[in-house]
Design an enzyme around this catalytic site. Sequence first.
Site, PDB file in Angstrom:
ATOM      1  N   PRO A   1     -24.077   5.093  -6.165  1.00 12.11           N
ATOM      2  CA  PRO A   1     -23.784   3.711  -5.742  1.00 12.11           C
ATOM      3  C   PRO A   1     -22.855   3.618  -4.538  1.00 12.11           C
ATOM      4  O   PRO A   1     -23.052   2.766  -3.666  1.00 12.11           O
ATOM      5  CB  PRO A   1     -23.140   3.088  -6.982  1.00 12.11           C
ATOM      6  CG  PRO A   1     -23.625   3.906  -8.130  1.00 12.11           C
ATOM      7  CD  PRO A   1     -23.814   5.296  -7.606  1.00 12.11           C
TER       8      PRO A   1
ATOM      9  N   LYS B   1     -25.965  -1.108  -9.446  1.00 10.51           N
ATOM     10  CA  LYS B   1     -26.097   0.339  -9.618  1.00 10.51           C
ATOM     11  C   LYS B   1     -27.150   0.723 -10.655  1.00 10.51           C
ATOM     12  O   LYS B   1     -27.683   1.836 -10.602  1.00 10.51           O
ATOM     13  CB  LYS B   1     -24.746   0.971  -9.964  1.00 10.51           C
ATOM     14  CG  LYS B   1     -24.102   0.592 -11.273  1.00 10.51           C
ATOM     15  CD  LYS B   1     -22.698   1.206 -11.362  1.00 10.51           C
ATOM     16  CE  LYS B   1     -21.959   0.816 -12.629  1.00 10.51           C
ATOM     17  NZ  LYS B   1     -22.389   1.519 -13.821  1.00 10.51           N
TER      18      LYS B   1
ATOM     19  N   HIS C   1       0.818  -1.210   0.000  1.00  9.87           N
ATOM     20  CA  HIS C   1       0.000   0.000   0.000  1.00  9.87           C
ATOM     21  C   HIS C   1       0.860   1.271   0.000  1.00  9.87           C
ATOM     22  O   HIS C   1       0.370   2.366  -0.269  1.00  9.87           O
ATOM     23  CB  HIS C   1      -0.914   0.001   1.223  1.00  9.87           C
ATOM     24  CG  HIS C   1      -2.197   0.743   1.043  1.00  9.87           C
ATOM     25  ND1 HIS C   1      -2.304   1.884   0.248  1.00  9.87           N
ATOM     26  CD2 HIS C   1      -3.438   0.529   1.544  1.00  9.87           C
ATOM     27  CE1 HIS C   1      -3.552   2.315   0.285  1.00  9.87           C
ATOM     28  NE2 HIS C   1      -4.254   1.524   1.055  1.00  9.87           N
TER      29      HIS C   1
END
Length: 626
Positions: A430, A420, A340
């Site tokens: 959404p 959605k 990350h």
Amino acid sequence: MSARTQNHPSPPLAFPARDALYVSNSEKTFSNDELLPSLPVPSLSQTIDKYLDSVKSLVTPGEYLKTKEIVHKFQTGIGEELHSKLLQKAASERNWLEKWWENVAYLSQRTALVPLCSMTGFTNMERIWHPAPGSQLERAALYMHFSLQFWKILREERLKPHTSRNVPWTMHQFRRYFNTVRIPGEVIDRLECYFQTELEEPMSPTHLIIMHNGHIFTFDAVDEFGDILSPPELQLQFQRIKDWCNKNSPGASVGVLTLADRSTWAKNREWLLKIHPENVLHMETIDKALTVVAFDDAEPTDFTGMCRETLTGEPNKLWADKSTNNVIYNNGTFSQISDHTPFDGLVPVVANHFVYSSLDECGGVWKGSKTVGRDLLPPRRLDFHLDDYIKVAIEESKKMYQSAAADCEIEVGCFNHYGKAFLKPHNFHPETYAQFALQLAYYTMHGRPASTYVTAATRQFYHGRTETMRSCFPEVVEWAHAMIEDKISPGEKLKLMQVASDKFKSLMKDCSENRGCDRHLLGLYMIAVEEGIDVPEIFLDSSWIKSGGNGNFTLSTSCVGFTPLGGGVMPMKEDGYGSFYNIEDNKFTFTVYAFKRCFETSAPKFLQHVERALINMKQLLVSAKL
């Protein structure tokens, strides 16, 4: 006839749909980056107001009154002084947060990257490939060929620059997707990136690292003319590696060392490099490589199995320091694990959706030449020299990893009733809707609100990354409570939901403009630390931790887009959940991670509550409209 003419592969195949989405022939990928505005500093009063609003639903009335006093004292006292110093810093730096965020959120963290900190990802391949034993190498070759095409497009700066509502976004994080490594240090790690565009020097390294059965191999994925290897050529190299491994005993699994906590790995790495000069060369080869390709003999058939195997399965397949590890299983299923530190989740989503789009357009079958057009040097094995100390360290790292992995609970739930497309006429975004499902699920399961982290992108600013959007605010808690009250009419519940939705939209806009509260408060805290000032009381108050401060959010959530790509991360705290979600026209997919050691939480049970929330929310929208 020249060697170039003889060996040059056939012209590249056309992918008009994919290229219309991703490839630019005019604007260069990184052309906007130096033109973007500096990261702003919000006003102190604005930050304080947002912080107090986020605390209100998560503490007792008495705690809230105490927090208000502490915050007022901070705002009119030391906070004002710290804010003034932060403004001075921001005036001389284009992104005052960048180094602090990288160091505090990532590089100074000492926990193991896998399974605790890295992002796992998967792609729904049901339209293209079903699990099929024996398909591993052929699929890996095609998948990696398209991944290398993405690398080449990045190198040529032909990836379309991102925008949001015609506002340019920084593409800086894409520089760190390939050829990037996190080097361990005893106190703090460092990030090194060897990627360069075609116009930059030196040339980007072009070799892959292949992990299989405890062995590590490398070969060049690009020829001397800059052409990437074709799928048949990649498959040949992969086959050579598998054949060698099948004839030989398992390797030493040196990569397992990268799975220890960062300080332990730093000491072991230093020791490993001192054993023999060849170890230094091998390490440099891995550090600079394009990416890692890992072959795993497991055969997961669903998303839950893929995520579990990738994050908690056989440990000898990963090199955790690398920005990306691509895992291909024996039955041709895929997943990826990413560090990350160098980038946020959208970067691997874009890169892997490019590959998915390529596979979708060609039907998962290579339409080019099936012959191997080049005389390829066989892959080279990186045979590290080991001593007894390192052999013991490998076993200890393996035990550390297995202990952490055994504590991970992972579930992926696909909700196929609607997506959605259903929400469009109801005027609900959404992501807002998915967030409300998570809030309602936690409220019904645990009987209380949950401090919640939602990713808000700040990429409209120079080297911008994210701000925390705190989505557990009073209006959404009032709606969640109303949803379980039979006496409240559907119309009233819908009205409360719409009020909460408007608030969510407003907060998300503010946060994307760096007008949240968490990054600003981090900046003020870091100024205090660097100036040797006592930690302000606002950061010692119990409300700070209860509302998510210092990375203590109960729900760690993020929307990973509107494609068949999903993924997840482990929770920020022991009694929390990590829940990423991807949303398609007729489907919601939630990836839920939890810790088994916590008796309060349960990933499967939480998913059941999410599904129930989605069903009840649809019933509300339909019934309130009647």
